[in-house]
Design a protein around this motif. Sequence first.
Motif, short mmCIF file in Angstrom:
data_model
loop_
_atom_site.label_atom_id
_atom_site.label_comp_id
_atom_site.label_asym_id
_atom_site.label_seq_id
_atom_site.Cartn_x
_atom_site.Cartn_y
_atom_site.Cartn_z
N LYS A 155 0.84 -1.21 0.00
CA LYS A 155 0.00 0.00 0.00
C LYS A 155 0.87 1.25 0.00
N ASP A 156 1.88 1.23 0.86
CA ASP A 156 2.79 2.38 0.92
C ASP A 156 3.52 2.56 -0.41
N LEU A 157 3.85 1.47 -1.06
CA LEU A 157 4.54 1.52 -2.35
C LEU A 157 3.70 2.26 -3.38
N ILE A 158 2.41 2.00 -3.39
CA ILE A 158 1.51 2.67 -4.32
C ILE A 158 1.50 4.18 -4.05
N LYS A 159 1.46 4.55 -2.77
CA LYS A 159 1.49 5.98 -2.41
C LYS A 159 2.82 6.61 -2.79
N VAL A 160 3.91 5.90 -2.51
CA VAL A 160 5.24 6.42 -2.82
C VAL A 160 5.38 6.64 -4.33
N LYS A 161 4.87 5.70 -5.10
CA LYS A 161 4.94 5.84 -6.57
C LYS A 161 4.16 7.07 -7.03
N GLU A 162 2.96 7.26 -6.50
CA GLU A 162 2.15 8.43 -6.86
C GLU A 162 2.86 9.73 -6.49
N ILE A 163 3.42 9.75 -5.30
CA ILE A 163 4.13 10.95 -4.84
C ILE A 163 5.35 11.22 -5.71
N ASN A 164 6.10 10.17 -6.03
CA ASN A 164 7.28 10.34 -6.87
C ASN A 164 6.90 10.87 -8.26
N GLU A 165 5.83 10.34 -8.82
CA GLU A 165 5.38 10.81 -10.13
C GLU A 165 4.90 12.26 -10.05
N SER A 166 4.29 12.61 -8.94
CA SER A 166 3.87 14.00 -8.74
C SER A 166 5.09 14.93 -8.71
N TYR A 167 6.14 14.49 -8.02
CA TYR A 167 7.35 15.31 -7.99
C TYR A 167 8.02 15.36 -9.37
N TYR A 168 7.93 14.29 -10.11
CA TYR A 168 8.45 14.33 -11.48
C TYR A 168 7.71 15.40 -12.29
N ASN A 169 6.39 15.40 -12.20
CA ASN A 169 5.58 16.39 -12.93
C ASN A 169 5.87 17.81 -12.43
N GLN A 170 6.04 17.96 -11.14
CA GLN A 170 6.39 19.27 -10.58
C GLN A 170 7.76 19.73 -11.07
N LEU A 171 8.69 18.80 -11.17
CA LEU A 171 10.02 19.12 -11.65
C LEU A 171 9.98 19.58 -13.10
N VAL A 172 9.22 18.89 -13.92
CA VAL A 172 9.08 19.29 -15.33
C VAL A 172 8.48 20.69 -15.40
N ASP A 173 7.44 20.94 -14.62
CA ASP A 173 6.80 22.26 -14.58
C ASP A 173 7.80 23.31 -14.09
N PHE A 174 8.53 22.97 -13.05
CA PHE A 174 9.54 23.88 -12.50
C PHE A 174 10.58 24.24 -13.55
N LEU A 175 11.05 23.24 -14.30
CA LEU A 175 12.05 23.47 -15.34
C LEU A 175 11.52 24.39 -16.43
N ASN A 176 10.27 24.19 -16.80
CA ASN A 176 9.67 25.04 -17.83
C ASN A 176 9.58 26.49 -17.36
N LYS A 177 9.23 26.67 -16.11
CA LYS A 177 9.14 28.04 -15.57
C LYS A 177 10.53 28.64 -15.35
N LEU A 178 11.48 27.80 -15.00
CA LEU A 178 12.83 28.28 -14.73
C LEU A 178 13.49 28.87 -15.97
N ASP A 179 13.12 28.39 -17.14
CA ASP A 179 13.67 28.95 -18.37
C ASP A 179 13.41 30.45 -18.48
N MET A 180 12.38 30.92 -17.81
CA MET A 180 12.03 32.34 -17.89
C MET A 180 12.99 33.22 -17.10
N ILE A 181 13.85 32.61 -16.28
CA ILE A 181 14.83 33.41 -15.54
C ILE A 181 15.77 34.13 -16.50
N LYS A 182 15.95 33.57 -17.66
CA LYS A 182 16.82 34.18 -18.67
C LYS A 182 16.28 35.53 -19.15
#
Length: 139
Positions: free
Chosen positions: A64-91
Amino acid sequence: MKDLIYKHETIDDIQMKFMDKDIELWKEEISIIRVEILFFKRMLTSSVFKVLIFNQQKKEDLIKDLIKVKEINESYYNQLVDFLNKLDMIKECDDVQCETFYLNNHTKFRKEIESHFSAYRYYKKNVILFFDSYLEDKI
């Protein structure tokens, strides 16, 4: 050598270098966690371990915890992608206030994602100890 700080680099260059290093480490860590999650799932559900007498409740809790951990990890992956897209605007920043906004976001995200990595390591330790206790009995 890429990791060195050179005299000609500005503080902005140095900050970007550190941010880029953080981001590469986060990508790698998320990727490794994905692989480990697949491995742990296979281990916890494998017929190879059906011959061992497991604490069934502990095993079900880990799954059960594994399922939650996987969901959380995928959420952080999506947040990281979003963060990277926004970070490009620092230029596009023309002032310190704009750069500070992105640096503060980076610092906040670092705190959150590193907390996720720490929580994952705790889960990983529990899975390893679960199997270790049974493997030790059979050796």
